[in-house]
Motif scaffolding. Sequence first.
Motif, short mmCIF file in Angstrom:
data_model
loop_
_atom_site.label_atom_id
_atom_site.label_comp_id
_atom_site.label_asym_id
_atom_site.label_seq_id
_atom_site.Cartn_x
_atom_site.Cartn_y
_atom_site.Cartn_z
N THR A 164 0.82 -1.21 0.00
CA THR A 164 0.00 0.00 0.00
C THR A 164 0.86 1.26 0.00
N TRP A 165 1.81 1.33 0.91
CA TRP A 165 2.60 2.54 1.11
C TRP A 165 3.62 2.75 0.00
N TYR A 166 4.42 1.76 -0.31
CA TYR A 166 5.53 1.92 -1.24
C TYR A 166 5.14 1.70 -2.70
N LEU A 167 4.36 0.67 -2.94
CA LEU A 167 3.99 0.34 -4.32
C LEU A 167 2.67 0.96 -4.76
N GLY A 168 1.91 1.50 -3.80
CA GLY A 168 0.64 2.14 -4.15
C GLY A 168 -0.43 1.16 -4.61
N GLN A 169 -0.36 -0.08 -4.14
CA GLN A 169 -1.35 -1.09 -4.51
C GLN A 169 -2.10 -1.54 -3.26
N PRO A 170 -3.17 -0.86 -2.91
CA PRO A 170 -3.89 -1.19 -1.68
C PRO A 170 -4.49 -2.60 -1.73
#
Length: 116
Positions: free
Chosen positions: A84-90
């Motif tokens: 979620t935080w680093y890759l932006g894939q919740p």
Amino acid sequence: MLDRILPIALLLGSNIFMTFAWYGHLKHKSAPLFVAILASWGIAFFEYMLQVPANRMGSAVYSVVQLKTIQEILTLVIFAGFSTWYLGQPLKWNHYAAFALIVGAAFLMFYDPGAK
């Protein structure tokens, strides 16, 4: 008490390094594959500097099956945040449901009905 907590803290740190080693390069797909591999190996070195002592110390108080279970739960928690935080894939509802089932399995790993 420290003999039980220190291995978990070391496994936590090692999993953070390993998550970056395995998945951090996905944010930099324009980098050549060879560079990604070398960077991952470099990061993994630090992961091993924490993981090997964690398992050595931890095996004095936990079974190896319990150590592996602790490691896997930490891996899932760290990966969920990293995704979620680093890759932006919740994560989606089904990911959380699957993680909950794995946590249930971990509970069974540590459950000992005969223990006092």
